[in-house]
Design a protein around this motif. Structure first.
Motif: not given
Length: 153
Positions: A88-106
């Motif tokens: 799902x995160x990959x679907x949000x990213x444009x081809x040729x790009x990378x992304x950081x996925x971060x899950x965090x507690x407040x």
């Protein structure tokens, strides 16, 4: 485990895209500072790359740093993120790009969350207002005769 969950603050996730796979690392010291001060706790942290053909792959932290030292985040994996989340995160990213996925507690919100839960309250909705939507709403308020605008929609 459920007792531990009752003690936690709200948990959020972010997908931050880096055009052209270029991550400067400029924000990393700020993230480390948030962790060090006990404001957030990183539960999961990983990087993905989306190739031009749409293939999404998980990167090792040492591959993603573009010179930035990400070793402080080694082992930040609670197991909450599964293959579907990565897809799902990959679907949000444009081809040729990378992304950081971060899950965090407040962590900062944990005392409030505990008090609300003890009182029987529960979260029924949550969201984030993008800065662009906030600015557009404020501009609409300034130019509208009624002064009405909404960033939440």
């Amino acid at each position: 485990m459920s007792d531990d969950l009752e003690e936690m603050g709200p948990v959020d996730y972010l997908v931050v895209e880096f055009p052209g796979n270029r991550m400067t690392g400029e924000g990393l010291p700020l993230l480390v500072d948030l962790v060090d001060r006990g404001i957030v706790r990183i539960l999961d942290f990983l990087f993905v790359r989306k190739d031009e053909d749409g293939t999404v792959s998980v990167l090792e932290l040492k591959e993603a740093g573009d010179g930035a030292d990400l070793s402080v985040f080694e082992g930040a994996s609670s197991g909450l993120m599964g293959d579907d989340d990565i897809k799902e995160a990959g679907n949000a990213v444009q081809p040729g790009n990378s992304a950081a996925l971060l899950v965090y507690e407040n962590v900062w919100a944990a005392p409030l969350a505990r008090a609300l839960r003890r009182g029987g309250a529960q979260m029924v909705a949550s969201g984030r207002i993008p800065v662009q939507a906030l600015l557009a709403s404020l501009e609409a308020i300034e130019t509208s005769p009624s002064g009405a605008g909404s960033a939440i929609a």
